[in-house]
Write an enzyme that holds these catalytic residues in place. Structure first.
Site, PDB file in Angstrom:
ATOM      1  N   THR A  38      -3.059  -5.582   0.928  1.00  0.00           N
ATOM      2  CA  THR A  38      -2.478  -4.242   1.058  1.00  0.00           C
ATOM      3  C   THR A  38      -3.253  -3.425   2.085  1.00  0.00           C
ATOM      4  OG1 THR A  38      -3.793  -3.299  -0.746  1.00  0.00           O
ATOM      5  CG2 THR A  38      -1.663  -4.291  -1.324  1.00  0.00           C
ATOM      6  N   ASP A  39      -4.540  -3.704   2.239  1.00  0.00           N
ATOM      7  CA  ASP A  39      -5.323  -2.995   3.252  1.00  0.00           C
ATOM      8  C   ASP A  39      -4.790  -3.304   4.651  1.00  0.00           C
ATOM      9  OD1 ASP A  39      -7.815  -1.322   3.731  1.00  0.00           O
ATOM     10  OD2 ASP A  39      -8.231  -3.053   5.022  1.00  0.00           O
ATOM     11  N   ARG A  69      28.358  35.788  -9.981  1.00  0.00           N
ATOM     12  CA  ARG A  69      27.015  35.387 -10.377  1.00  0.00           C
ATOM     13  C   ARG A  69      26.246  34.847  -9.174  1.00  0.00           C
ATOM     14  NH1 ARG A  69      26.917  29.320 -13.095  1.00  0.00           N
ATOM     15  NH2 ARG A  69      28.129  28.286 -11.455  1.00  0.00           N
ATOM     16  N   GLN A  72      29.462  21.876  -9.760  1.00  0.00           N
ATOM     17  CA  GLN A  72      30.060  20.575  -9.478  1.00  0.00           C
ATOM     18  C   GLN A  72      31.009  20.661  -8.279  1.00  0.00           C
ATOM     19  OE1 GLN A  72      29.595  21.844 -12.493  1.00  0.00           O
ATOM     20  NE2 GLN A  72      29.405  20.281 -14.095  1.00  0.00           N
ATOM     21  N   LYS A  78       0.854  -1.195   0.000  1.00  0.00           N
ATOM     22  CA  LYS A  78       0.000   0.000   0.000  1.00  0.00           C
ATOM     23  C   LYS A  78       0.884   1.236   0.000  1.00  0.00           C
ATOM     24  CE  LYS A  78      -4.092  -0.169   0.768  1.00  0.00           C
ATOM     25  NZ  LYS A  78      -5.240  -0.396  -0.134  1.00  0.00           N
ATOM     26  N   HIS A 123      19.035  28.963 -12.804  1.00  0.00           N
ATOM     27  CA  HIS A 123      19.753  30.066 -13.427  1.00  0.00           C
ATOM     28  C   HIS A 123      19.113  31.419 -13.123  1.00  0.00           C
ATOM     29  CE1 HIS A 123      22.187  27.248 -15.633  1.00  0.00           C
ATOM     30  NE2 HIS A 123      21.117  26.671 -16.162  1.00  0.00           N
TER      31      HIS A 123
END
Length: 307
Positions: A57-58, A183, A231, A12, A259
């Protein structure tokens, strides 16, 4: 039979559980999004439709909510470990459990002094505002013997308004980008880190402290690195974590370069002295890398969308 069954899992996904801990008048919140994936002896349900080995799943959903009540939520990692251990040890057909958790942080709203004349500023301990933008993450995988814990975060937006350059790069006939010696450097951090805690014989990390300190070292490295490339900054962020957190062997980053381009104001008779920028939404550069403790093998997937 012309076909055979390959890797499979079920569970789930995205169980939203909010746990309120009431410490008298002071309340605490843990807000999680928990996804359960189970695998093991599940061939027959695929081949013939027999559900004899299938835990619904329940039921996994109900277990998440019941465990929040029965065991509390100390941390996302602790909660995921409890769930993974339960599914593998309580159901023989289940051989591996993978628990993925997103955690949404909240911080307490402080009351104003002016308001205290009505209800008392020291009494407002139950009101919260969603904290920050990032989402805390963890993935717990358990096969009955070994653990793998990979934690991290996403959507952590950071910016340096200076101390960043980008120049000396390869240029060809299609290059129009101008070199920058001052920058803005901004990114939206997505990161995962792998713990070297793998079995119950080892001392378990302090998950809450580890997350807090890892995030701190990540941000400090971003702020303190004079960057000649995103980097370089990424590597410094990962190295700072590895060098300061002995419980972590591997860190992976996915950093979109958000940017910011200087706006040309000359048509209006104005000089733009690194003051007014256009924040570009897309396209964006995407910088990704893994930083490892020396001697360790990489295990975090290269594509973080699958983690």
């Amino acid at each position: 039979m012309p076909t055979i069954l390959g890797q499979n899992q079920y569970g789930k996904a995205e169980n939203r559980v909010v746990k309120i801990t009431r410490d008298g008048a002071t309340h605490h919140i843990k807000d999680l999004n928990v996804s359960v994936a189970l695998s093991g002896d599940m061939d027959e349900v695929h081949y013939s439709g027999s559900n004899a080995n299938v835990l619904p799943t329940d039921t996994t959903k109900n277990t998440v909510f019941a465990f929040a009540k029965e065991h509390g939520i100390e941390s996302a990692e602790q909660f995921g470990i409890l769930l993974a251990r339960h599914f593998v040890t309580s159901q023989e057909p289940i051989q591996t459990a993978r628990i993925r958790i997103e955690e949404y942080a909240w911080e307490r709203i402080e009351a104003s002094d002016a308001n205290s004349q009505f209800i008392g500023s020291d009494e407002v301990k139950h009101s919260f505002v969603r904290k920050g933008q990032e989402t805390r993450l963890t993935q717990i995988t358990y096969d009955g013997e070994k653990w793998e814990v990979v934690s991290g975060l996403k959507d952590l937006v950071v910016m340096n308004s200076t101390n960043s350059e980008f120049w000396g790069y390869v240029k060809d006939k299609y290059t129009t980008l101008k070199e920058a010696h001052d920058r803005i450097l901004a990114t939206q951090v997505s990161s995962r880190w792998r713990f070297n805690w793998t079995d119950d014989e080892q001392r378990m990390p302090n998950w809450e402290k580890s997350y807090e300190q890892t995030r701190k070292h990540m941000l400090q490295a971003f702020a303190e690195t004079y960057s000649l490339s995103l980097q370089q900054t990424l590597y410094q962020m990962g190295s700072r974590i590895i060098n300061n957190r002995s419980e972590i062997d591997e860190v992976r980053f996915s950093l979109p370069n958000k940017h910011h381009f200087l706006v040309d104001l000359e048509p209006f008779g104005l000089k733009n002295d690194n003051e007014v920028y256009y924040a570009a939404d897309r396209p964006y550069g995407l910088i990704e890398a893994t930083i490892l403790r020396d001697g360790c093998e990489p295990k975090i997937p290269v594509d973080l969308t699958n983690l």
